[in-house]
Design a protein around this motif. Structure first.
Motif, mmCIF file in Angstrom:
data_model
loop_
_atom_site.group_PDB
_atom_site.id
_atom_site.type_symbol
_atom_site.label_atom_id
_atom_site.label_comp_id
_atom_site.label_asym_id
_atom_site.label_seq_id
_atom_site.Cartn_x
_atom_site.Cartn_y
_atom_site.Cartn_z
ATOM 1 N N SER A 68 58.791 26.439 76.399
ATOM 2 C CA SER A 68 59.986 27.165 75.997
ATOM 3 C C SER A 68 60.031 28.546 76.655
ATOM 4 O O SER A 68 59.047 29.294 76.643
ATOM 5 N N GLY A 69 61.181 28.862 77.246
ATOM 6 C CA GLY A 69 61.370 30.154 77.887
ATOM 7 C C GLY A 69 60.588 30.363 79.159
ATOM 8 O O GLY A 69 60.597 31.467 79.719
ATOM 9 N N ALA A 70 59.925 29.324 79.661
ATOM 10 C CA ALA A 70 59.102 29.475 80.869
ATOM 11 C C ALA A 70 59.960 29.441 82.127
ATOM 12 O O ALA A 70 61.040 28.860 82.153
ATOM 13 N N ASP A 71 59.452 30.077 83.172
ATOM 14 C CA ASP A 71 60.083 30.036 84.491
ATOM 15 C C ASP A 71 59.443 28.881 85.260
ATOM 16 O O ASP A 71 58.309 28.970 85.721
ATOM 17 N N ILE A 72 60.174 27.751 85.375
ATOM 18 C CA ILE A 72 59.621 26.556 86.017
ATOM 19 C C ILE A 72 60.355 26.242 87.319
ATOM 20 O O ILE A 72 60.450 25.087 87.733
ATOM 21 N N ARG A 73 60.836 27.259 87.984
ATOM 22 C CA ARG A 73 61.497 27.039 89.268
ATOM 23 C C ARG A 73 60.498 26.520 90.295
ATOM 24 O O ARG A 73 59.398 27.070 90.444
ATOM 25 N N SER A 74 60.887 25.433 90.956
ATOM 26 C CA SER A 74 60.068 24.764 91.979
ATOM 27 C C SER A 74 58.761 24.197 91.419
ATOM 28 O O SER A 74 57.847 23.876 92.164
ATOM 29 N N ASN A 81 53.320 12.987 82.018
ATOM 30 C CA ASN A 81 53.648 12.558 80.664
ATOM 31 C C ASN A 81 54.142 13.775 79.893
ATOM 32 O O ASN A 81 53.360 14.654 79.527
ATOM 33 N N LEU A 82 55.448 13.829 79.650
ATOM 34 C CA LEU A 82 56.066 14.968 78.981
ATOM 35 C C LEU A 82 56.721 14.546 77.669
ATOM 36 O O LEU A 82 57.722 15.122 77.243
ATOM 37 N N ILE A 83 56.160 13.532 77.029
ATOM 38 C CA ILE A 83 56.710 13.052 75.758
ATOM 39 C C ILE A 83 56.676 14.179 74.727
ATOM 40 O O ILE A 83 55.635 14.785 74.478
ATOM 41 N N GLY A 84 57.839 14.470 74.147
ATOM 42 C CA GLY A 84 57.920 15.491 73.113
ATOM 43 C C GLY A 84 57.739 16.909 73.596
ATOM 44 O O GLY A 84 57.594 17.834 72.786
ATOM 45 N N ALA A 85 57.760 17.128 74.911
ATOM 46 C CA ALA A 85 57.584 18.490 75.442
ATOM 47 C C ALA A 85 58.797 19.356 75.116
ATOM 48 O O ALA A 85 59.926 18.868 75.021
ATOM 49 N N ASN A 86 58.566 20.645 74.975
ATOM 50 C CA ASN A 86 59.614 21.593 74.625
ATOM 51 C C ASN A 86 59.959 22.469 75.827
ATOM 52 O O ASN A 86 59.157 23.314 76.245
ATOM 53 N N PHE A 87 61.164 22.262 76.399
ATOM 54 C CA PHE A 87 61.631 23.065 77.533
ATOM 55 C C PHE A 87 62.828 23.927 77.140
ATOM 56 O O PHE A 87 63.605 24.336 78.005
ATOM 57 N N SER A 88 63.004 24.192 75.863
ATOM 58 C CA SER A 88 64.162 24.983 75.432
ATOM 59 C C SER A 88 64.126 26.367 76.075
ATOM 60 O O SER A 88 63.074 27.005 76.170
ATOM 61 N N HIS A 89 65.288 26.799 76.571
ATOM 62 C CA HIS A 89 65.476 28.104 77.216
ATOM 63 C C HIS A 89 64.648 28.264 78.507
ATOM 64 O O HIS A 89 64.522 29.370 79.033
ATOM 65 N N PHE A 305 65.394 20.082 75.850
ATOM 66 C CA PHE A 305 65.851 21.016 76.879
ATOM 67 C C PHE A 305 66.947 21.950 76.343
ATOM 68 O O PHE A 305 67.722 22.492 77.126
ATOM 69 N N THR A 306 67.016 22.144 75.057
ATOM 70 C CA THR A 306 68.081 22.959 74.467
ATOM 71 C C THR A 306 68.212 24.315 75.165
ATOM 72 O O THR A 306 67.243 25.065 75.294
ATOM 73 N N LYS A 307 69.417 24.600 75.655
ATOM 74 C CA LYS A 307 69.782 25.876 76.298
ATOM 75 C C LYS A 307 68.951 26.188 77.547
ATOM 76 O O LYS A 307 68.875 27.347 77.965
ATOM 77 N N THR A 323 66.065 12.185 74.904
ATOM 78 C CA THR A 323 65.920 13.539 75.436
ATOM 79 C C THR A 323 67.092 14.409 74.977
ATOM 80 O O THR A 323 68.248 13.991 75.026
ATOM 81 N N ASN A 324 66.789 15.622 74.548
ATOM 82 C CA ASN A 324 67.798 16.527 74.001
ATOM 83 C C ASN A 324 68.305 17.481 75.086
ATOM 84 O O ASN A 324 67.544 18.300 75.602
ATOM 85 N N PHE A 325 69.607 17.363 75.425
ATOM 86 C CA PHE A 325 70.214 18.226 76.445
ATOM 87 C C PHE A 325 71.263 19.157 75.834
ATOM 88 O O PHE A 325 72.176 19.597 76.530
ATOM 89 N N TYR A 326 71.127 19.471 74.562
ATOM 90 C CA TYR A 326 72.149 20.268 73.888
ATOM 91 C C TYR A 326 72.253 21.676 74.489
ATOM 92 O O TYR A 326 71.268 22.403 74.616
ATOM 93 N N GLN A 327 73.475 22.020 74.887
ATOM 94 C CA GLN A 327 73.816 23.351 75.419
ATOM 95 C C GLN A 327 73.003 23.744 76.654
ATOM 96 O O GLN A 327 72.770 24.938 76.900
ATOM 97 N N VAL A 328 72.559 22.769 77.449
ATOM 98 C CA VAL A 328 71.889 23.120 78.704
ATOM 99 C C VAL A 328 72.923 23.635 79.697
ATOM 100 O O VAL A 328 74.123 23.388 79.563
ATOM 101 N N LYS A 329 72.461 24.340 80.720
ATOM 102 C CA LYS A 329 73.344 24.916 81.721
ATOM 103 C C LYS A 329 73.034 24.346 83.102
ATOM 104 O O LYS A 329 71.895 24.013 83.409
ATOM 105 N N MET A 330 74.069 24.231 83.909
ATOM 106 C CA MET A 330 73.969 23.820 85.317
ATOM 107 C C MET A 330 73.394 22.405 85.489
ATOM 108 O O MET A 330 72.825 22.094 86.538
ATOM 109 N N LEU A 331 73.577 21.538 84.498
ATOM 110 C CA LEU A 331 73.093 20.173 84.629
ATOM 111 C C LEU A 331 73.876 19.411 85.699
ATOM 112 O O LEU A 331 73.363 18.469 86.302
#
Length: 561
Positions: A68-74, A81-89, A305-307, A323-331
């Protein structure tokens, strides 16, 4: 680099006192990672708000990890295996966007300037030095080809535009060649070159939008247009003293401006998801996603992937179950090939959670996460919603006709007024806590807007939890459908024999429905473990044999039974 606690190794080497620590020079971060693994190998990893740009997690087990909130560019998660991983923000995309695309933009910029200058200068010399008839052939051939291409492309799409361009171009060349061969092919070559530039320009615009902001690309496009127009004017000044110089400059400006404007239009429409320019979008998104965040072939079941910002992310062949894509941007600027996210309507639904009154008929929405979505009056006729998460969703008066619902979770869902004609539910479909006052067993018509309402008494409604009990018996029934020359006597005897031959199936008739003029559906309750396929096969073999008996033999059999 995060500091490793000074006592981390000392505290956690007590698990084996036979181990002797020797002074070894080792990378601090590596020791930290090893130590943390020894401490709690089952604990989810926490990468929240960290700078992970360019890092590789390829093939790793990161189930339940917190990004969450991480910078994962590139960042490369390919095959992880990303089951249940949190990528919000979290922020996905390209690490060094301008390092990749600025040279490309400059190359295209200079190339367009050079090509337009060359075309204008070449045509100017050609037209000035050739007789009037040949000049007219060149101009008319070019004009017809360009007009045909742009009009057909805007109205029908790029693929159709190229087909029409080829067809009309062939006819025009043949006709013009009958008058003058060289001018005809000169005009045709000019038309082909300009069309190629327009397509190349549209791809460049689409790539630029996918890799940066629309406003920035628009400003850059305006600058390019002005530069191209200036180049064309400069190239045509040598003909200004000639009688047709003004016309030549005007024609050159019109062609240059048309190519620039159409390139911008095609590029923007492609990124917006216009199906007419699908393959331009495909090329642009694939190109722009190169070097971006990779989720290719990852398992993102129940990931959140919320927001998050997902520009230039690659989701090809990823498992997007729930997978949760609620309020994601630039999808819309991500690589989504071969996923349910390819459909712009579905993307918008998952991002906003608003799908009321929309039509999703016959789409593949298997495993989508629509938890809490507003789907009132939506249509899902023939849609595959198997294993979808519809918890707490509002499906008031939704059309679920012939909808595939194997394993779908309706926990807490509102189904009041839904149309459930021939919906395909199974024993794995969950109806816990469903809120439903009444349903309709058929689609509405003008003459009958409320067809086959259940409960039948329009003054009654299902009590809390009653709908689940109402619908459940349908799960465990053996449906025997008769549609040709129905013989009730044969039905009765065949079913009686089936029950006698299969006592463990616990067969019990629960409904006999008449459908149409000469069609009957016999429903029998069975044991959950019964093989309905074999029971149905055995029944109809016996039933058809009974129907084939002579009337005299049949009466004797009835008397015996």
């Amino acid at each position: 680099m995060e500091a490793c606690p000074e006592n981390a190794i000392a505290e956690h080497t007590n698990f084996n006192r036979n181990i002797v620590l020797q002074p070894v020079k080792v990378h601090t971060e590596a020791v930290c990672n090893i130590t943390l693994t020894l401490i709690s190998p089952a604990m989810p990893q926490d990468f929240s708000h960290q700078n992970l740009r360019g890092r590789s997690f390829k093939g790793q087990d990161l189930a339940g990890a917190n990004f969450s909130g991480a910078d994962i560019r590139s960042t490369d998660f390919t095959g992880a295996n990303l089951i249940g991983a949190n990528f919000s923000h979290a922020k996905a995309g390209l690490e060094k966007r301008w390092g990749i695309y600025l040279p490309i933009a400059l190359f295209l910029f200079v190339g367009l300037l050079g090509v337009f200058s060359y075309i204008t200068n070449y045509l100017g010399l050609l037209i000035v030095k050739t007789p009037l008839l040949e000049s007219q052939i060149i101009a008319c051939t070019t004009f017809i080809l360009l007009t045909t291409f742009f009009i057909s492309t805007i109205s029908q799409g790029l693929e159709t535009g190229l087909k029409v361009f080829t067809f009309i171009g062939g006819i025009t060349i043949v006709f013009s060649a009958g008058i003058k061969l060289v001018p005809a092919f000169t005009g045709a070559a000019t038309g082909v070159l300009v069309v190629a530039l327009a397509i190349l320009g549209s791809v460049a615009i689409a790539v630029s939008i996918a890799a940066s902001s629309k406003i920035l690309v628009l400003v850059a496009s305006i600058i390019v247009i002005l530069a191209v127009l200036a180049s064309v004017i400069t190239s045509s000044l040598q003909f200004i003293s000639n009688a047709i110089g003004a016309i030549l400059i005007t024609v050159g400006l019109v062609i240059a401006l048309s190519v620039a404007l159409f390139s911008i239009y095609f590029g923007y429409q492609a990124i917006e998801g216009n199906k007419k320019y699908f393959w331009i979008r495909t090329i642009a998104i694939t190109w722009a996603a190169t070097g971006g965040t990779s989720f290719r072939e990852t398992d993102l079941t129940n990931a959140n992937f919320t927001k998050a910002v997902l520009r230039n992310a690659d989701f090809r062949k990823a498992n997007l179950m729930h997978t949760n894509f609620y309020q994601v941007k630039m999808l819309d600027c991500a690589e989504l090939d071969k996923t349910y996210l390819q459909n712009s309507q579905v993307r918008n639904l998952l991002i906003t959670g608003q799908g009321q009154k929309q039509i999703f008929d016959r789409q593949n929405l298997r495993g989508v996460n629509l938890k809490g979505a507003n789907l009132a009056n939506a249509s899902f006729i023939g849609t595959d919603l198997s294993e979808a998460n519809l918890q707490d969703a509002d499906l008031t008066r939704a059309k679920l006709v012939q909808t595939q619902l194997d394993g779908t979770d309706f926990t807490g869902t509102t189904l009041t007024g839904a149309y459930i004609e021939d919906w395909n539910i199974t024993t794995d479909t969950k109806f816990d806590g469903v809120c439903c006052e009444y349903v309709y067993m058929r689609l509405p018509t003008i003459d009958n807007p409320d067809p086959h309402r259940k409960p039948d008494n329009r003054q009654e409604v299902f009590a809390d939890g009653e709908f689940g009990d109402f619908i459940k018996p349908i799960f465990d029934t053996l449906d025997l459908y008769h549609n040709q020359g129905v013989d009730p006597r044969a039905i009765a005897i065949a079913f009686k024999e089936l029950a006698e031959n299969n006592p463990n199936a616990e067969l019990e008739i629960v409904a006999i429905e008449r459908r149409g003029e000469d069609k009957i559906l016999l429903r029998a309750k069975t044991k959950v473990t019964a093989d309905k396929s074999e029971l149905s096969k055995e029944y109809f073999i016996n039933y058809n044999q009974l129907k084939a008996l002579a009337e005299k033999d049949f009466k004797a059999l009835i008397a015996e039974k």
